[in-house]
Design an enzyme around this catalytic site. Structure first.
Site, PDB file in Angstrom:
ATOM      1  N   THR A   1       0.839  -1.207   0.000  1.00  0.00           N
ATOM      2  CA  THR A   1       0.000   0.000   0.000  1.00  0.00           C
ATOM      3  C   THR A   1       0.870   1.252   0.000  1.00  0.00           C
ATOM      4  O   THR A   1       2.072   1.161  -0.259  1.00  0.00           O
ATOM      5  CB  THR A   1      -1.003  -0.035   1.180  1.00  0.00           C
ATOM      6  OG1 THR A   1      -1.926   1.034   1.043  1.00  0.00           O
ATOM      7  CG2 THR A   1      -0.312   0.096   2.520  1.00  0.00           C
ATOM      8  N   ASN A   2       0.273   2.397   0.249  1.00  0.00           N
ATOM      9  CA  ASN A   2       1.032   3.650   0.255  1.00  0.00           C
ATOM     10  C   ASN A   2       0.499   4.534   1.384  1.00  0.00           C
ATOM     11  O   ASN A   2      -0.436   4.156   2.094  1.00  0.00           O
ATOM     12  CB  ASN A   2       0.927   4.336  -1.106  1.00  0.00           C
ATOM     13  CG  ASN A   2      -0.507   4.597  -1.477  1.00  0.00           C
ATOM     14  OD1 ASN A   2      -1.185   5.394  -0.826  1.00  0.00           O
ATOM     15  ND2 ASN A   2      -0.999   3.913  -2.503  1.00  0.00           N
ATOM     16  N   ARG A   3       1.056   5.720   1.517  1.00  0.00           N
ATOM     17  CA  ARG A   3       0.764   6.530   2.707  1.00  0.00           C
ATOM     18  C   ARG A   3      -0.426   7.479   2.533  1.00  0.00           C
ATOM     19  O   ARG A   3      -0.668   8.318   3.401  1.00  0.00           O
ATOM     20  CB  ARG A   3       2.011   7.322   3.102  1.00  0.00           C
ATOM     21  CG  ARG A   3       3.085   6.424   3.686  1.00  0.00           C
ATOM     22  CD  ARG A   3       4.351   7.191   3.971  1.00  0.00           C
ATOM     23  NE  ARG A   3       4.111   8.377   4.763  1.00  0.00           N
ATOM     24  CZ  ARG A   3       4.939   9.419   4.827  1.00  0.00           C
ATOM     25  NH1 ARG A   3       6.050   9.403   4.125  1.00  0.00           N
ATOM     26  NH2 ARG A   3       4.654  10.453   5.569  1.00  0.00           N
TER      27      ARG A   3
END
Ligand code: CTP
Length: 394
Positions: free
Chosen positions: A198-200
């Site tokens: 995933t990412n932030r």
């Protein structure tokens, strides 16, 4: 009003609502009358205060008349008992019967002692009601009855009235009659049943765009990977579609885009995904080799199948050569407007409540929107979107 000591503050709420020009019909539960006299409310309100289901021979079924005619029902204070009865679907007095007999928005303003507020059953009842579309204005911290301090104090009357004003404003603005699709959050691509790529992205900028679009009059669809609270005044105007992966986001977005006049792709869609392992990868097997494959580029697909007059907004998160990367992305994606974040700037981009962006738009020089709240950035973006909508359509 239900029966809590904060019922006396409802007098101030009522007075302010009347000053603002609202027609107010007070309903008290029998317990509320132990704290404040119905006469006080009758004197200040637009109609006599009502308590019982069977008190008024002129009005044999008062709950339906009241429930059907209200633009908004505000319960202030809402006690733990009232919340429980409402969540359970009881209709054993005029107030709960009216709550059951309305299709209008309902705003609960809970007030109780901290210990009661923190009871799991109270929070679960509120969660149930929220799921059903009931709006809850959380109590504040401060002095409570009996000399105690803590969370549970009725929200300030001015705050309640301000929220009422926003809920019933009827939001007519430049996006009235338009459907706006917004995506928000970072997608999660499963590696195995436990782990994800995933990412932030927090989803905050996308939520802010959805909320501001609703305030400008739009009907909004929000396709999101994160479950953030929506601003109470617009929660009912936003259809939320929850997704997890890039593939799910693609399907829901393409589907909703066919009905939308504006699409804002604020989500951070994973560029790569994989065929997840059926079982948890074990550490003893050593570092796994992840066979990544590209996800569909949703934005490119939307641009390729764009409806007549549809405005499409893309986002870009950059860390280096922001100006040239943004220009290249703007040309490559074929969007009408590109909102560029330099995520290395402190206070901008992921997980922040503020943002500083650069906006690229066809036929205009790039513009820098200096650091401000994400809601203000949303308004800047949507103001430009409005200017791009076909003339006569606004
Ligand atoms: N986007 C998309 N589908 C993807 C990846 C991105 O629709 N599979 C959208 C994002 O929602 C955003 C825009 O494309 O509006 C730009 O995303 P970004 O990740 O910055 O661009 P990429 O094309 O992935 O370029 P790079 O990651 O190489 O910077």
């Amino acid at each position: 009003m239900s029966g809590g000591i904060a019922a006396y503050k409802a007098i101030e709420v009522l007075r302010r609502l009347r000053d603002a020009g609202y027609h107010v019909a007070p309903i008290l539960t029998p317990d509320a009358t132990r704290f404040v006299g119905p006469l006080t409310f009758s004197a200040l309100a637009s109609e006599p205060a009502r308590v019982g289901l069977y008190d008024d021979p002129q009005m044999p079924i008062p709950h339906t008349a009241l429930g059907q005619s209200a633009d908004l029902i505000v319960v202030a204070p809402a006690t733990a008992h009232l919340i429980a009865r409402y969540a359970a679907g009881l209709a054993d007095d005029l107030l709960t019967a009216t709550l059951m007999a309305t299709a209008s928005p309902v705003l609960l303003c809970p007030a109780m002692h901290t210990e009661m507020w923190e009871q799991p059953v109270v929070q679960e009842n509120l969660a149930t009601l929220r799921r059903r579309g009931v709006l809850v204005l959380e109590p504040e911290r401060g002095h409570l009855a009996g000399g105690d301090d803590g969370t549970g104090r009725l929200a300030d009357p001015a705050t309640i009235v301000e929220l009422v004003e926003r809920i019933v404003a009827g939001y007519r603005g430049p996006l009235t009659g338009h459907r706006v699709l917004v995506t928000a959050g970072g997608t999660r691509e499963p590696i195995d049943p436990v782990r994800v790529l995933t990412n932030r992205s927090s989803g905050r900028q996308g939520y802010a765009i959805a909320e501001v679009a609703a305030r400008l009059g739009a009907a909004v669809t929000l396709v999101t990977t994160t479950d953030l609270p929506l601003a109470l005044d617009v929660a009912r105007r936003i259809d939320v579609v929850e997704v997890v992966t890039a593939a799910e986001m693609r399907d829901q977005t393409v589907f909703a885009a066919a009905q939308s006049d504006v699409v804002v792709m604020a989500a951070a869609v994973a560029d790569f995904t994989m065929d997840p392992a059926a079982n948890k990868l074990k550490k003893v097997d050593g570092p796994p080799h992840l066979d990544l494959v590209a996800t569909p580029d949703i934005l490119l697909e939307l641009v390729a199948s764009r409806r007549d007059g549809q405005v499409i907004v893309g986002f870009a998160a950059e860390t280096t050569d922001v100006v040239s990367n943004a220009q290249e992305k703007f040309m490559r994606k074929g969007v009408d407007l590109l909102v560029v974040n330099d995520v290395m700037t402190p206070g901008a981009g992921f997980e922040s409540r503020t943002n500083e962006v650069r906006i690229l738009m066809r036929g205009r020089d790039p513009e820098v929107i200096s650091m401000r709240a994400k809601e203000s950035v949303a308004l800047e973006v949507l103001t430009r979107v409005v200017a791009l909508l076909p003339q006569g359509d606004q």
